[in-house]
Design a protein around this motif. Sequence first.
Motif, short mmCIF file in Angstrom:
data_model
loop_
_atom_site.label_atom_id
_atom_site.label_comp_id
_atom_site.label_asym_id
_atom_site.label_seq_id
_atom_site.Cartn_x
_atom_site.Cartn_y
_atom_site.Cartn_z
N SER A 137 6.59 -13.09 -5.84
CA SER A 137 6.44 -11.68 -6.21
C SER A 137 6.81 -10.77 -5.06
N ARG A 138 6.41 -11.14 -3.84
CA ARG A 138 6.75 -10.34 -2.67
C ARG A 138 8.26 -10.31 -2.47
N GLN A 139 8.90 -11.46 -2.64
CA GLN A 139 10.36 -11.51 -2.50
C GLN A 139 11.02 -10.65 -3.58
N GLN A 140 10.47 -10.70 -4.78
CA GLN A 140 11.02 -9.90 -5.87
C GLN A 140 10.87 -8.41 -5.57
N LEU A 141 9.74 -8.02 -5.01
CA LEU A 141 9.55 -6.61 -4.62
C LEU A 141 10.56 -6.20 -3.56
N ASN A 142 10.83 -7.09 -2.61
CA ASN A 142 11.83 -6.78 -1.59
C ASN A 142 13.21 -6.60 -2.20
N VAL A 143 13.55 -7.44 -3.16
CA VAL A 143 14.84 -7.30 -3.85
C VAL A 143 14.89 -5.98 -4.60
N GLN A 144 13.81 -5.65 -5.30
CA GLN A 144 13.77 -4.39 -6.04
C GLN A 144 13.87 -3.19 -5.11
N ARG A 145 13.21 -3.27 -3.95
CA ARG A 145 13.28 -2.19 -2.97
C ARG A 145 14.72 -2.03 -2.46
N THR A 146 15.37 -3.14 -2.19
CA THR A 146 16.76 -3.11 -1.73
C THR A 146 17.67 -2.49 -2.78
N GLN A 169 17.20 1.23 -2.88
CA GLN A 169 17.86 1.87 -1.75
C GLN A 169 19.36 1.96 -1.99
#
Length: 55
Positions: free
Chosen positions: A18-27, A30
Amino acid sequence: MKGNRLNMAANVGTFVTSRQQLNVQRTLMQQNAIRAEYAAAQLAQMRHEQFTEEY
């Protein structure tokens, strides 16, 4: 007890995913913001060119 450890390991794996998915979504957000800013700059440039052609 063994079942609880397996469930805990599964939950930790889900948390990391989930954390990795959030990072992808944040990227992606941006990148979309940069694209929108670029499109706005292009539009402003086109309007400026059209304005200078007309006057």
